[in-house]
Design a protein around this motif. Structure first.
Motif, PDB file in Angstrom:
ATOM      1  N   ASP A  14      -1.520  20.499 -84.236  1.00 27.38           N
ATOM      2  CA  ASP A  14      -1.054  21.782 -83.718  1.00 27.38           C
ATOM      3  C   ASP A  14      -0.944  22.773 -84.867  1.00 27.38           C
ATOM      4  OD1 ASP A  14      -0.230  23.564 -81.770  1.00 27.38           O
ATOM      5  OD2 ASP A  14       1.829  22.820 -81.670  1.00 27.38           O
ATOM      6  N   ARG A  15      -1.000  24.056 -84.520  1.00 23.70           N
ATOM      7  CA  ARG A  15      -0.892  25.136 -85.504  1.00 23.70           C
ATOM      8  C   ARG A  15      -0.241  26.324 -84.821  1.00 23.70           C
ATOM      9  NH1 ARG A  15      -4.362  26.481 -90.348  1.00 23.70           N
ATOM     10  NH2 ARG A  15      -4.970  24.310 -90.165  1.00 23.70           N
ATOM     11  N   ASN A  16       0.855  26.835 -85.404  1.00 17.07           N
ATOM     12  CA  ASN A  16       1.591  27.947 -84.809  1.00 17.07           C
ATOM     13  C   ASN A  16       1.962  28.962 -85.878  1.00 17.07           C
ATOM     14  OD1 ASN A  16       2.036  26.853 -82.061  1.00 17.07           O
ATOM     15  ND2 ASN A  16       3.125  25.265 -83.201  1.00 17.07           N
ATOM     16  N   VAL A  17       1.970  30.225 -85.502  1.00 18.39           N
ATOM     17  CA  VAL A  17       2.450  31.287 -86.377  1.00 18.39           C
ATOM     18  C   VAL A  17       3.833  31.700 -85.881  1.00 18.39           C
ATOM     19  CG1 VAL A  17       2.079  33.642 -87.187  1.00 18.39           C
ATOM     20  CG2 VAL A  17       0.127  32.089 -86.935  1.00 18.39           C
TER      21      VAL A  17
ATOM     22  N   LEU B 212       5.261  32.922 -91.020  1.00 17.85           N
ATOM     23  CA  LEU B 212       4.792  31.663 -91.603  1.00 17.85           C
ATOM     24  C   LEU B 212       3.942  30.934 -90.578  1.00 17.85           C
ATOM     25  CD1 LEU B 212       8.090  30.344 -93.256  1.00 17.85           C
ATOM     26  CD2 LEU B 212       6.105  31.283 -94.456  1.00 17.85           C
ATOM     27  N   GLN B 213       3.055  30.104 -91.077  1.00 18.91           N
ATOM     28  CA  GLN B 213       2.259  29.247 -90.207  1.00 18.91           C
ATOM     29  C   GLN B 213       2.740  27.809 -90.374  1.00 18.91           C
ATOM     30  OE1 GLN B 213      -2.234  29.281 -89.166  1.00 18.91           O
ATOM     31  NE2 GLN B 213      -2.049  28.339 -91.168  1.00 18.91           N
ATOM     32  N   GLU B 214       3.005  27.159 -89.256  1.00 22.67           N
ATOM     33  CA  GLU B 214       3.366  25.743 -89.258  1.00 22.67           C
ATOM     34  C   GLU B 214       2.156  24.954 -88.777  1.00 22.67           C
ATOM     35  OE1 GLU B 214       6.536  22.662 -87.232  1.00 22.67           O
ATOM     36  OE2 GLU B 214       5.516  24.173 -86.018  1.00 22.67           O
ATOM     37  N   VAL B 215       1.752  23.948 -89.561  1.00 24.93           N
ATOM     38  CA  VAL B 215       0.630  23.080 -89.196  1.00 24.93           C
ATOM     39  C   VAL B 215       1.196  21.671 -89.034  1.00 24.93           C
ATOM     40  CG1 VAL B 215      -1.663  22.243 -89.827  1.00 24.93           C
ATOM     41  CG2 VAL B 215      -0.913  24.520 -90.587  1.00 24.93           C
ATOM     42  N   ARG B 216       1.018  21.101 -87.841  1.00 24.69           N
ATOM     43  CA  ARG B 216       1.545  19.751 -87.571  1.00 24.69           C
ATOM     44  C   ARG B 216       0.430  18.719 -87.650  1.00 24.69           C
ATOM     45  NH1 ARG B 216       6.557  19.994 -83.325  1.00 24.69           N
ATOM     46  NH2 ARG B 216       7.501  21.866 -84.218  1.00 24.69           N
ATOM     47  N   PHE B 217       0.842  17.516 -88.055  1.00 21.60           N
ATOM     48  CA  PHE B 217      -0.092  16.405 -88.234  1.00 21.60           C
ATOM     49  C   PHE B 217       0.458  15.146 -87.583  1.00 21.60           C
ATOM     50  CE2 PHE B 217      -0.749  19.297 -91.733  1.00 21.60           C
ATOM     51  CZ  PHE B 217      -2.121  19.308 -91.910  1.00 21.60           C
ATOM     52  N   GLU B 218      -0.452  14.278 -87.167  1.00 24.03           N
ATOM     53  CA  GLU B 218      -0.060  12.939 -86.731  1.00 24.03           C
ATOM     54  C   GLU B 218       0.381  12.143 -87.956  1.00 24.03           C
ATOM     55  OE1 GLU B 218      -3.421  11.043 -84.927  1.00 24.03           O
ATOM     56  OE2 GLU B 218      -3.254  12.228 -83.085  1.00 24.03           O
TER      57      GLU B 218
ATOM     58  N   PRO C 270       3.930  35.224-101.742  1.00 20.42           N
ATOM     59  CA  PRO C 270       2.578  35.265-101.184  1.00 20.42           C
ATOM     60  C   PRO C 270       1.816  33.966-101.475  1.00 20.42           C
ATOM     61  CG  PRO C 270       3.089  37.324-102.287  1.00 20.42           C
ATOM     62  CD  PRO C 270       4.219  36.380-102.596  1.00 20.42           C
ATOM     63  N   SER C 271       1.196  33.417-100.435  1.00 19.64           N
ATOM     64  CA  SER C 271       0.350  32.209-100.515  1.00 19.64           C
ATOM     65  C   SER C 271       1.110  30.927-100.850  1.00 19.64           C
ATOM     66  CB  SER C 271      -0.794  32.400-101.514  1.00 19.64           C
ATOM     67  OG  SER C 271      -1.561  33.536-101.182  1.00 19.64           O
ATOM     68  N   HIS C 272       2.421  30.930-100.834  1.00 14.74           N
ATOM     69  CA  HIS C 272       3.164  29.693-101.081  1.00 14.74           C
ATOM     70  C   HIS C 272       3.033  28.769 -99.881  1.00 14.74           C
ATOM     71  CE1 HIS C 272       6.091  31.483-104.310  1.00 14.74           C
ATOM     72  NE2 HIS C 272       4.831  31.445-104.715  1.00 14.74           N
TER      73      HIS C 272
ATOM     74  N   GLU D 137       3.206  27.292 -94.324  1.00 14.81           N
ATOM     75  CA  GLU D 137       2.400  28.126 -95.214  1.00 14.81           C
ATOM     76  C   GLU D 137       2.712  29.601 -95.016  1.00 14.81           C
ATOM     77  OE1 GLU D 137      -1.514  27.382 -93.700  1.00 14.81           O
ATOM     78  OE2 GLU D 137      -1.529  25.290 -94.362  1.00 14.81           O
ATOM     79  N   ASN D 138       2.812  30.312 -96.132  1.00 14.53           N
ATOM     80  CA  ASN D 138       2.799  31.766 -96.062  1.00 14.53           C
ATOM     81  C   ASN D 138       1.344  32.170 -96.258  1.00 14.53           C
ATOM     82  OD1 ASN D 138       3.030  34.509 -96.229  1.00 14.53           O
ATOM     83  ND2 ASN D 138       4.417  34.535 -97.975  1.00 14.53           N
ATOM     84  N   THR D 139       0.682  32.552 -95.197  1.00 16.39           N
ATOM     85  CA  THR D 139      -0.753  32.850 -95.271  1.00 16.39           C
ATOM     86  C   THR D 139      -1.045  34.236 -95.828  1.00 16.39           C
ATOM     87  OG1 THR D 139      -0.760  33.594 -92.968  1.00 16.39           O
ATOM     88  CG2 THR D 139      -1.313  31.274 -93.379  1.00 16.39           C
ATOM     89  N   SER D 140      -0.007  35.050 -96.016  1.00 14.10           N
ATOM     90  CA  SER D 140      -0.212  36.384 -96.592  1.00 14.10           C
ATOM     91  C   SER D 140      -0.437  36.271 -98.101  1.00 14.10           C
ATOM     92  CB  SER D 140       1.006  37.273 -96.337  1.00 14.10           C
ATOM     93  OG  SER D 140       0.876  38.496 -97.050  1.00 14.10           O
ATOM     94  N   HIS D 141      -1.392  37.023 -98.601  1.00 14.98           N
ATOM     95  CA  HIS D 141      -1.663  37.050-100.038  1.00 14.98           C
ATOM     96  C   HIS D 141      -0.901  38.172-100.731  1.00 14.98           C
ATOM     97  CE1 HIS D 141      -4.643  33.999 -99.461  1.00 14.98           C
ATOM     98  NE2 HIS D 141      -5.300  34.754 -98.597  1.00 14.98           N
TER      99      HIS D 141
END
Length: 196
Positions: A119-122, A94-100, A71-73, A141-145
Protein backbone atom coordinates in the motif's frame (compact mmCIF):
# COMPACT_ATOMS: atom_id res chain seq x y z
CA UNK A 1 -9.63 18.73 21.09
CA UNK A 2 -9.25 22.48 21.39
CA UNK A 3 -5.50 22.42 22.07
CA UNK A 4 -2.44 20.19 22.21
CA UNK A 5 -2.66 20.30 26.02
CA UNK A 6 -6.28 19.11 25.83
CA UNK A 7 -5.17 16.23 23.59
CA UNK A 8 -2.42 15.24 26.04
CA UNK A 9 -4.83 15.36 29.01
CA UNK A 10 -7.30 13.15 27.14
CA UNK A 11 -4.53 10.67 26.27
CA UNK A 12 -3.65 10.37 29.95
CA UNK A 13 -7.27 9.45 30.66
CA UNK A 14 -7.44 6.98 27.77
CA UNK A 15 -4.27 5.20 28.89
CA UNK A 16 -5.28 4.81 32.53
CA UNK A 17 -6.54 1.44 31.31
CA UNK A 18 -4.47 -1.29 29.66
CA UNK A 19 -7.06 -1.62 26.89
CA UNK A 20 -6.40 0.45 23.74
CA UNK A 21 -9.49 1.49 21.80
CA UNK A 22 -7.81 2.18 18.44
CA UNK A 23 -10.83 3.92 16.90
CA UNK A 24 -11.27 6.23 19.89
CA UNK A 25 -7.58 7.19 20.00
CA UNK A 26 -7.59 7.80 16.25
CA UNK A 27 -10.67 10.01 16.62
CA UNK A 28 -9.19 12.15 19.39
CA UNK A 29 -5.94 12.51 17.41
CA UNK A 30 -8.03 13.63 14.42
CA UNK A 31 -10.08 16.04 16.53
CA UNK A 32 -7.01 18.12 17.37
CA UNK A 33 -6.41 20.64 14.59
CA UNK A 34 -2.75 21.47 14.04
CA UNK A 35 -1.75 24.79 15.60
CA UNK A 36 1.95 25.63 15.08
CA UNK A 37 1.91 28.10 18.00
CA UNK A 38 1.33 25.14 20.34
CA UNK A 39 3.94 22.73 18.97
CA UNK A 40 6.67 24.86 17.34
CA UNK A 41 8.86 24.71 20.49
CA UNK A 42 9.21 20.95 19.87
CA UNK A 43 9.91 21.27 16.13
CA UNK A 44 13.68 20.72 15.93
CA UNK A 45 15.17 19.83 12.56
CA UNK A 46 18.50 18.36 11.48
CA UNK A 47 19.67 18.99 7.94
CA UNK A 48 20.83 15.38 7.41
CA UNK A 49 18.02 13.25 8.86
CA UNK A 50 14.58 13.41 10.35
CA UNK A 51 14.36 14.00 14.10
CA UNK A 52 12.27 12.45 16.88
CA UNK A 53 11.31 15.06 19.49
CA UNK A 54 9.61 13.84 22.67
CA UNK A 55 6.68 15.97 23.83
CA UNK A 56 5.29 13.79 26.62
CA UNK A 57 6.19 10.42 28.16
CA UNK A 58 2.61 9.86 29.16
CA UNK A 59 1.89 7.77 32.20
CA UNK A 60 4.47 5.16 31.19
CA UNK A 61 1.97 3.71 28.71
CA UNK A 62 2.56 6.00 25.71
CA UNK A 63 5.00 8.42 24.11
CA UNK A 64 3.87 11.48 22.18
CA UNK A 65 6.45 13.00 19.87
CA UNK A 66 6.91 15.40 16.99
CA UNK A 67 8.92 14.14 14.03
CA UNK A 68 10.53 16.74 11.80
CA UNK A 69 11.35 15.78 8.22
CA UNK A 70 13.62 17.92 6.09
CA UNK A 71 13.31 17.82 2.30
CA UNK A 72 13.74 14.25 0.95
CA UNK A 73 14.18 12.70 4.41
CA UNK A 74 13.02 9.10 4.68
CA UNK A 75 12.83 6.43 7.38
CA UNK A 76 13.97 2.87 6.90
CA UNK A 77 11.38 0.12 6.54
CA UNK A 78 10.61 -0.82 10.13
CA UNK A 79 8.30 -2.57 12.56
CA UNK A 80 6.77 -1.08 15.71
CA UNK A 81 7.88 -3.56 18.41
CA UNK A 82 4.29 -4.78 18.93
CA UNK A 83 3.12 -1.23 19.73
CA UNK A 84 0.24 0.79 18.33
CA UNK A 85 1.42 3.69 16.15
CA UNK A 86 -0.77 6.70 15.33
CA UNK A 87 0.63 9.39 13.02
CA UNK A 88 -0.99 12.80 12.43
CA UNK A 89 0.25 15.36 9.92
CA UNK A 90 0.92 18.77 11.45
CA UNK A 91 2.63 20.53 8.52
CA UNK A 92 3.46 19.57 4.94
CA UNK A 93 2.77 16.06 3.68
CA UNK A 94 4.37 12.62 3.95
CA UNK A 95 4.05 9.40 2.02
CA UNK A 96 3.59 6.14 3.91
CA UNK A 97 4.63 2.97 2.06
CA UNK A 98 3.53 -0.34 3.62
CA UNK A 99 5.17 -3.71 3.12
CA UNK A 100 4.40 -7.33 3.90
CA UNK A 101 6.56 -9.00 6.51
CA UNK A 102 9.40 -10.92 4.82
CA UNK A 103 9.17 -14.70 4.90
CA UNK A 104 11.50 -16.45 7.31
CA UNK A 105 13.16 -19.88 7.23
CA UNK A 106 13.77 -22.16 10.22
CA UNK A 107 16.69 -20.01 11.39
CA UNK A 108 14.39 -16.97 11.56
CA UNK A 109 16.37 -15.26 8.83
CA UNK A 110 14.86 -13.87 5.67
CA UNK A 111 15.04 -15.87 2.46
CA UNK A 112 16.77 -13.08 0.54
CA UNK A 113 13.74 -11.98 -1.44
CA UNK A 114 12.80 -8.41 -2.18
CA UNK A 115 10.12 -7.06 0.13
CA UNK A 116 6.60 -6.73 -1.24
CA UNK A 117 4.88 -3.34 -1.19
CA UNK A 118 1.19 -3.60 -0.26
CA UNK A 119 0.00 0.00 0.00
CA UNK A 120 1.02 3.63 -0.52
CA UNK A 121 -0.72 6.69 0.93
CA UNK A 122 -0.06 10.42 1.04
CA UNK A 123 -0.91 12.09 4.35
CA UNK A 124 -1.84 15.77 4.42
CA UNK A 125 -2.27 18.24 7.28
CA UNK A 126 -4.61 16.98 10.03
CA UNK A 127 -4.97 13.49 8.52
CA UNK A 128 -4.26 10.53 10.82
CA UNK A 129 -3.05 7.04 9.96
CA UNK A 130 -2.56 3.96 12.12
CA UNK A 131 -0.30 0.93 11.92
CA UNK A 132 0.70 -1.98 14.10
CA UNK A 133 2.77 -5.06 13.35
CA UNK A 134 -0.26 -7.17 12.39
CA UNK A 135 -0.88 -4.72 9.48
CA UNK A 136 2.68 -4.97 8.15
CA UNK A 137 5.80 -2.82 8.09
CA UNK A 138 6.19 0.68 6.75
CA UNK A 139 8.53 3.41 5.55
CA UNK A 140 7.71 7.12 5.80
CA UNK A 141 9.03 9.61 3.23
CA UNK A 142 9.04 13.33 2.72
CA UNK A 143 8.83 13.30 -1.08
CA UNK A 144 9.29 17.08 -1.36
CA UNK A 145 12.77 18.20 -2.39
CA UNK A 146 12.20 21.72 -1.07
CA UNK A 147 9.71 21.69 1.84
CA UNK A 148 9.90 20.23 5.32
CA UNK A 149 7.13 18.23 7.00
CA UNK A 150 6.12 17.68 10.62
CA UNK A 151 4.16 14.76 12.04
CA UNK A 152 2.79 13.98 15.51
CA UNK A 153 3.31 10.36 16.60
CA UNK A 154 1.74 8.42 19.43
CA UNK A 155 3.26 5.06 20.38
CA UNK A 156 1.63 2.81 22.95
CA UNK A 157 3.30 1.19 24.69
CA UNK A 158 6.57 3.14 24.32
CA UNK A 159 9.55 1.23 22.93
CA UNK A 160 13.27 1.89 22.65
CA UNK A 161 14.26 -0.59 19.94
CA UNK A 162 12.73 -2.05 16.81
CA UNK A 163 13.74 -3.89 13.65
CA UNK A 164 14.67 -2.22 10.39
CA UNK A 165 14.50 -4.17 7.14
CA UNK A 166 16.50 -4.17 3.92
CA UNK A 167 14.07 -3.66 1.03
CA UNK A 168 16.10 -5.80 -1.40
CA UNK A 169 16.68 -8.81 0.85
CA UNK A 170 14.20 -8.57 3.74
CA UNK A 171 17.09 -8.96 6.18
CA UNK A 172 16.30 -7.41 9.55
CA UNK A 173 18.54 -5.71 12.10
CA UNK A 174 17.56 -4.72 15.63
CA UNK A 175 18.23 -1.03 16.27
CA UNK A 176 17.83 1.35 19.20
CA UNK A 177 15.56 4.36 18.82
CA UNK A 178 16.40 7.64 20.50
CA UNK A 179 15.14 11.19 20.77
CA UNK A 180 16.74 14.24 19.18
CA UNK A 181 15.13 16.38 21.90
CA UNK A 182 13.09 15.76 25.04
CA UNK A 183 10.59 18.43 26.06
CA UNK A 184 12.25 20.88 23.64
CA UNK A 185 15.83 20.31 24.87
CA UNK A 186 18.59 18.57 22.91
CA UNK A 187 19.57 15.13 24.21
CA UNK A 188 23.09 13.72 24.50
CA UNK A 189 22.20 10.61 22.51
CA UNK A 190 22.73 10.26 18.81
CA UNK A 191 19.52 10.08 16.83
CA UNK A 192 19.30 6.58 15.38
CA UNK A 193 16.26 7.46 13.28
CA UNK A 194 15.29 3.97 12.33
CA UNK A 195 11.69 4.02 13.48
CA UNK A 196 8.97 6.54 13.31
Amino acid sequence: MASLDDLIQELYKVFESDHVNVDYVRNIMASYKSNPIEWKKYAKFDRYRYTRNLIDEGNGKFNLMLLCWGPSHVSTIHDHADAHCFMKMMSGSLQEVRFEWPREDEDEQCDGQEMTEIDRNVLKVNEVCYINDSLGLHRVENTSHSEGAISLHLYCPPFNSCYKFDERTGKRIKCPVTFWTKHGRKTEQKNSNVCC
